[in-house]
Design an enzyme around this catalytic site. Structure first.
Site, mmCIF file in Angstrom:
data_model
loop_
_atom_site.group_PDB
_atom_site.id
_atom_site.type_symbol
_atom_site.label_atom_id
_atom_site.label_comp_id
_atom_site.label_asym_id
_atom_site.label_seq_id
_atom_site.Cartn_x
_atom_site.Cartn_y
_atom_site.Cartn_z
ATOM 1 N N LYS A 22 -21.613 -17.277 -4.817
ATOM 2 C CA LYS A 22 -20.622 -18.235 -4.320
ATOM 3 C C LYS A 22 -19.734 -17.591 -3.262
ATOM 4 C CE LYS A 22 -16.650 -19.022 -6.702
ATOM 5 N NZ LYS A 22 -15.444 -18.927 -5.861
ATOM 6 N N ASN A 23 -19.243 -16.385 -3.551
ATOM 7 C CA ASN A 23 -18.264 -15.770 -2.651
ATOM 8 C C ASN A 23 -18.864 -15.280 -1.338
ATOM 9 O OD1 ASN A 23 -16.346 -16.325 -4.515
ATOM 10 N ND2 ASN A 23 -15.896 -14.208 -5.079
ATOM 11 N N ARG A 102 -9.026 -22.490 -2.254
ATOM 12 C CA ARG A 102 -8.309 -21.595 -1.348
ATOM 13 C C ARG A 102 -9.169 -21.083 -0.200
ATOM 14 N NH1 ARG A 102 -3.862 -19.083 -2.181
ATOM 15 N NH2 ARG A 102 -4.781 -17.405 -0.995
ATOM 16 N N CYS A 126 -2.068 -20.727 -7.127
ATOM 17 C CA CYS A 126 -3.151 -21.104 -8.025
ATOM 18 C C CYS A 126 -2.959 -20.380 -9.337
ATOM 19 C CB CYS A 126 -4.514 -20.828 -7.419
ATOM 20 S SG CYS A 126 -5.019 -19.133 -7.533
ATOM 21 N N ARG A 131 -1.009 -15.501 -4.533
ATOM 22 C CA ARG A 131 -2.068 -15.434 -3.525
ATOM 23 C C ARG A 131 -1.635 -15.894 -2.124
ATOM 24 N NH1 ARG A 131 -7.661 -17.304 -6.249
ATOM 25 N NH2 ARG A 131 -8.557 -15.908 -4.718
ATOM 26 N N LYS A 171 -3.126 -3.793 2.459
ATOM 27 C CA LYS A 171 -3.775 -3.806 1.141
ATOM 28 C C LYS A 171 -5.154 -4.431 1.368
ATOM 29 C CE LYS A 171 -2.705 -6.091 -3.250
ATOM 30 N NZ LYS A 171 -1.808 -7.028 -3.900
ATOM 31 N N VAL A 172 -6.122 -4.055 0.579
ATOM 32 C CA VAL A 172 -7.467 -4.598 0.791
ATOM 33 C C VAL A 172 -7.496 -6.085 0.435
ATOM 34 C CG1 VAL A 172 -9.865 -4.506 0.026
ATOM 35 C CG2 VAL A 172 -8.578 -2.393 0.349
ATOM 36 N N SER A 173 -7.972 -6.895 1.344
ATOM 37 C CA SER A 173 -8.118 -8.326 1.079
ATOM 38 C C SER A 173 -9.480 -8.798 1.581
ATOM 39 C CB SER A 173 -7.004 -9.114 1.790
ATOM 40 O OG SER A 173 -7.380 -10.476 1.917
ATOM 41 N N VAL A 174 -10.228 -9.395 0.656
ATOM 42 C CA VAL A 174 -11.562 -9.898 1.012
ATOM 43 C C VAL A 174 -11.413 -11.025 2.031
ATOM 44 C CG1 VAL A 174 -13.611 -11.060 0.098
ATOM 45 C CG2 VAL A 174 -12.481 -9.284 -1.250
ATOM 46 N N ASP A 316 -12.968 -10.063 -10.814
ATOM 47 C CA ASP A 316 -13.683 -11.270 -11.235
ATOM 48 C C ASP A 316 -14.529 -11.060 -12.498
ATOM 49 O OD1 ASP A 316 -12.561 -12.716 -9.216
ATOM 50 O OD2 ASP A 316 -14.345 -12.778 -7.943
ATOM 51 N N ILE A 338 -5.354 -6.221 -9.159
ATOM 52 C CA ILE A 338 -5.528 -7.040 -7.948
ATOM 53 C C ILE A 338 -4.613 -8.269 -7.971
ATOM 54 C CG2 ILE A 338 -7.185 -8.256 -6.469
ATOM 55 C CD1 ILE A 338 -7.941 -5.338 -6.751
ATOM 56 N N ARG A 408 -17.360 -24.870 -10.784
ATOM 57 C CA ARG A 408 -17.019 -24.343 -9.459
ATOM 58 C C ARG A 408 -17.843 -23.097 -9.139
ATOM 59 N NH1 ARG A 408 -11.445 -22.458 -8.933
ATOM 60 N NH2 ARG A 408 -12.484 -21.756 -7.078
HETATM 61 C C1 UD1 Z 1 -11.672 -13.127 -3.072
HETATM 62 C C2 UD1 Z 1 -12.630 -13.805 -4.006
HETATM 63 C C3 UD1 Z 1 -12.084 -13.799 -5.434
HETATM 64 C C4 UD1 Z 1 -11.754 -12.362 -5.850
HETATM 65 C C5 UD1 Z 1 -10.851 -11.687 -4.820
HETATM 66 C C6 UD1 Z 1 -10.624 -10.210 -5.105
HETATM 67 C C7 UD1 Z 1 -13.767 -15.478 -2.692
HETATM 68 C C8 UD1 Z 1 -14.013 -16.913 -2.421
HETATM 69 N N1 UD1 Z 1 -12.834 -15.185 -3.589
HETATM 70 O O1 UD1 Z 1 -10.452 -13.873 -3.080
HETATM 71 O O2 UD1 Z 1 -13.091 -14.330 -6.296
HETATM 72 O O3 UD1 Z 1 -11.087 -12.391 -7.093
HETATM 73 O O4 UD1 Z 1 -11.440 -11.784 -3.504
HETATM 74 O O5 UD1 Z 1 -11.832 -9.544 -5.184
HETATM 75 O O6 UD1 Z 1 -14.425 -14.617 -2.143
HETATM 76 N N2 UD1 Z 1 -3.175 -10.794 -0.537
HETATM 77 C C9 UD1 Z 1 -1.963 -10.820 0.107
HETATM 78 N N3 UD1 Z 1 -1.884 -11.458 1.329
HETATM 79 C C10 UD1 Z 1 -2.985 -12.040 1.903
HETATM 80 C C11 UD1 Z 1 -4.218 -12.000 1.241
HETATM 81 C C12 UD1 Z 1 -4.291 -11.359 0.006
HETATM 82 O O7 UD1 Z 1 -0.973 -10.296 -0.385
HETATM 83 O O8 UD1 Z 1 -2.847 -12.598 3.003
HETATM 84 C C13 UD1 Z 1 -3.286 -10.110 -1.847
HETATM 85 C C14 UD1 Z 1 -3.650 -11.081 -2.990
HETATM 86 O O9 UD1 Z 1 -2.521 -11.709 -3.502
HETATM 87 C C15 UD1 Z 1 -4.304 -10.137 -3.978
HETATM 88 C C16 UD1 Z 1 -5.029 -9.133 -3.071
HETATM 89 O O10 UD1 Z 1 -4.385 -9.219 -1.798
HETATM 90 O O11 UD1 Z 1 -3.322 -9.454 -4.710
HETATM 91 C C17 UD1 Z 1 -6.500 -9.344 -2.915
HETATM 92 O O12 UD1 Z 1 -6.753 -10.696 -2.600
HETATM 93 P P1 UD1 Z 1 -8.007 -11.126 -1.706
HETATM 94 O O13 UD1 Z 1 -8.998 -10.012 -1.689
HETATM 95 O O14 UD1 Z 1 -7.504 -11.641 -0.419
HETATM 96 O O15 UD1 Z 1 -8.599 -12.343 -2.535
HETATM 97 P P2 UD1 Z 1 -9.356 -13.615 -1.951
HETATM 98 O O16 UD1 Z 1 -10.041 -13.261 -0.691
HETATM 99 O O17 UD1 Z 1 -8.449 -14.796 -1.984
#
Ligand code: UD1
Length: 429
Positions: A22-23, A102, A126, A131, A171-174, A316, A338, A408
Site C-alpha cells: 500500500k505505502n 493523509r 489522525c 502528524r 527528522k526522517v520523514s517518508v 507499522d 516515530i 484500508r
Molecule cells: C508513512 C507511512 C506510515 C508509516 C510512516 C513512518 C505511508 C502512506 N504511510 O507515513 O504507514 O507509519 O511513514 O514509517 O507511506 N513529521 C513532521 N513533519 C512533517 C512530516 C513528518 O514532524 O512534515 C514527523 C511525523 O509526525 C512523525 C515522523 O515525522 O513523527 C515520521 O513521519 P513520516 O515518515 O512523515 O510518516 P508518513 O509519511 O505520514
C-alpha cells in the site's frame, strides 16, 4: 458497520500470498501526475485507500483504467492500473477527500512541479498523533515555491517552475521525502535531499521515476541526488511486495504456533523484523517462493525493541509485535519513537487479558499464559490488525469492530487467514 469474528486457538498452516505494498502504491499512483503520458502500475493491491486515491486523482482529471482478470491469470496477482494524467482539469485537492487519507496531501509536489500551482487541503490530525506537514512545506519552499496557508488550504505557486536546491530534513520523514523527490524531478538543476527516508517504498518510487526519465541517484541511502529534467514520460512498473503485511502474517503465524509460507515476500525488505522474530524464537527462512515462518517448540521469548526509521524496526509493526509479546515467556519492552500516542491498541489488548504497562513512549509487556476473546475496537489500521492477531491466539470468540480500518490496508485478510486454518469471518452490518 462490518465486524470480524474470530474464534482463536487454531494454528495457521499453509500459504499466504503477499500483496503489493500500500505505502508504495499510493506515491506511485500520485507520481502519474508528473507526466502527460500513461503510467501503468502492476501488482497494485485492492484496498480502500487505493480506491480513495483513484477518486482523488479523478478529481484532478486523471483517467484510470483497471484491467480485469483474464482466464489463466494468477488469482492472487494484484490489479493493473493504467493511469492517464494528460489533462489536469483542477489543481485543488479538497478537504473532504484529503482529510480521509493523509497520503493524498502528497499530490501537492507533482501538481506544483508540473502545473506551477496546487491548492491542497491540510490533512488534519489522525488517531496516531498530530502528524504535521511542515517538512513537506519547507522542502517545497526550498525548491522556490511560494506558499500561503489560507482557510485550511496550502496554496502553492511556482509560475516559472521549481529550482533545484539543497533540502535537509531535521527528522526522517517518508512522506516529505516522497514530496521532495517527486517535485525535484521537474525542477531546474540539481536537488540534494539530506537525511532522506531510506524506506524501500522510497526506493520503489525512485525506480519508477527513473523509468519515467527522472535522473536520480542515491535512493535507499540518506542522501538522494536529483538532476531535474524538463519532462517525464510514461512507464510501466510493478509495486514491490508489502513488508508490513509480510511482518504481520509472520507474527500471526508465530502467535498461533503454525507453519506458513509467505509467498512473494522479500526478506531483504524486512531484515530488522526478521532479526527480532528470530530473537523471539521464531524460525524464519528465505525460500525461492518467499519466506517460511515457523515457531519452534520453545515458545515465544521476550524482546526489547525500539521503532526507528528504516532499516530499523518499523512503527507499522509495533502493534503487531506487542500482540505477539503478550504470549512471550517473560517481560518485553517496546519503545515507540516515530509517532506519539501510537498505543491505542494497549487498552484493547488488555481486554483480551494482556498485561501491558505504559510509561511515556515505552510499553512493558508481561507475557501471559493465555488470552481470552472479547469484543474489541481499534482506531487505526495497524492497531486493528494487532487485535486480529491476538484474537487468533485467544481462547473463545473475539469480535473486532470498525473493520473499515483493516480494509484500508489489508487485502482479503479473512480469506488469507481462513485458508490457513483460522476460524475468522466478516459479519456484515
Ligand atoms: C508513512 C507511512 C506510515 C508509516 C510512516 C513512518 C505511508 C502512506 N504511510 O507515513 O504507514 O507509519 O511513514 O514509517 O507511506 N513529521 C513532521 N513533519 C512533517 C512530516 C513528518 O514532524 O512534515 C514527523 C511525523 O509526525 C512523525 C515522523 O515525522 O513523527 C515520521 O513521519 P513520516 O515518515 O512523515 O510518516 P508518513 O509519511 O505520514
Amino acid at each position: 458497520m462490518d465486524k470480524i469474528r474470530i474464534v482463536g486457538g487454531n494454528e495457521l498452516k499453509g500459504t499466504i500470498p503477499i500483496s503489493g505494498a500500500k505505502n508504495a502504491a499510493l506515491p506511485l499512483m500520485i507520481a502519474s501526475l508528473l507526466t502527460e503520458d500513461k503510467l501503468i502500475l502492476d501488482n497494485v493491491p485492492r484496498l480502500a485507500d487505493v480506491a480513495l486515491l483513484q477518486r482523488i486523482l479523478g478529481n484532478h482529471g486523471v483517467d484510470i483504467t483497471t484491467n480485469g482478470k483474464r482466464n489463466g491469470d494468477d488469482p492472487n496477482a494484484g490489479q493493473t492500473l493504467e493511469i492517464d494524467a494528460r489533462v489536469i482539469v483542477d489543481t485543488t485537492a479538497p478537504y473532504d477527500l484529503v482529510s480521509r487519507m493523509r497520503a493524498s496531501f502528497w499530490v501537492v509536489g507533482p501538481l506544483l512541479a508540473r502545473m506551477g500551482e496546487a491548492r491542497v487541503s491540510l490533512p488534519g490530525g489522525c488517531a496516531i498523533g498530530t502528524r504535521p506537514v511542515d517538512f513537506h512545506l519547507d522542502a517545497l519552499r526550498a525548491l522556490g515555491a511560494d506558499l500561503e496557508i489560507d482557510a485550511g488550504y496550502v496554496r502553492a505557486r511556482a509560475p516559472k517552475g521549481l529550482k533545484g536546491a539543497r533540502i535537509v530534513f531535521p527528522k526522517v520523514s517518508v512522506g516529505a521525502t516522497h514530496t521532495a523527490l517527486m517535485a525535484a524531478t521537474l525542477a531546474d538543476g540539481e536537488t540534494v535531499i539530506e537525511n532522506a527516508a531510506r524506506e524501500p517504498e522510497v526506493t520503489d518510487l525512485a525506480e519508477c521515476l527513473m523509468k519515467m526519465g527522472a535522473q536520480i541517484s542515491g535512493a535507499g541511502t540518506s542522501t538522494i541526488y536529483i538532476q531535474g529534467v524538463p519532462r517525464l514520460r510514461g512507464a510501466r512498473h510493478a509495486v514491490l511486495p508489502d513488508r508490513i503485511e509480510t511482518g504481520t502474517y509472520a507474527m500471526a503465524t508465530a502467535m498461533t504456533g503454525g507453519d506458513v509460507l509467505l509467498a512473494g515476500a522479500r526478506p531483504d525488505l524486512l531484515e530488522s523484523t526478521i532479526d527480532i522474530l528470530r530473537q523471539a524464537g521464531v524460525e524464519v527462512d528465505a525460500t525461492n517462493e518467499g519466506i517460511r515462518v515457523r515457531r519452534n517448540g520453545a515458545g515465544i521469548l521476550p524482546v526489547e525493541v525500539s521503532t526507528a526509521p528504516h532499516p530499523g524496526f518499523p512503527t507499522d509493526l509495533q502493534a503487531q509485535l506487542m500482540a505477539l509479546m503478550t504470549k512471550a515467556k517473560g517481560r518485553s519492552r517496546i519503545t515507540e519513537t516515530i509517532f506519539e500516542n501510537r498505543f491505542m491498541h494497549v487498552q484493547e489488548l488488555a481486554r483480551l487479558g494482556a498485561k501491558i504497562q505504559l510509561d511515556g513512549d515505552t510499553a512493558t509487556i508481561e507475557g501471559a499464559e493465555r488470552l481470552t476473546g472479547a469484543p474489541v475496537m481499534a482506531t487505526d489500521l495497524r492497531a486493528s490488525v494487532s487485535l486480529v492477531i491476538a484474537g487468533l491466539a485467544a481462547e473463545g470468540e473475539t469480535l473486532v469492530q470498525r473493520v473499515y480500518h483493516l480494509d484500508r490496508g489489508f487485502e482479503r485478510l479473512e480469506e488469507k487467514l481462513s485458508r490457513c486454518g483460522a476460524e475468522i469471518e466478516r459479519i456484515s452490518g
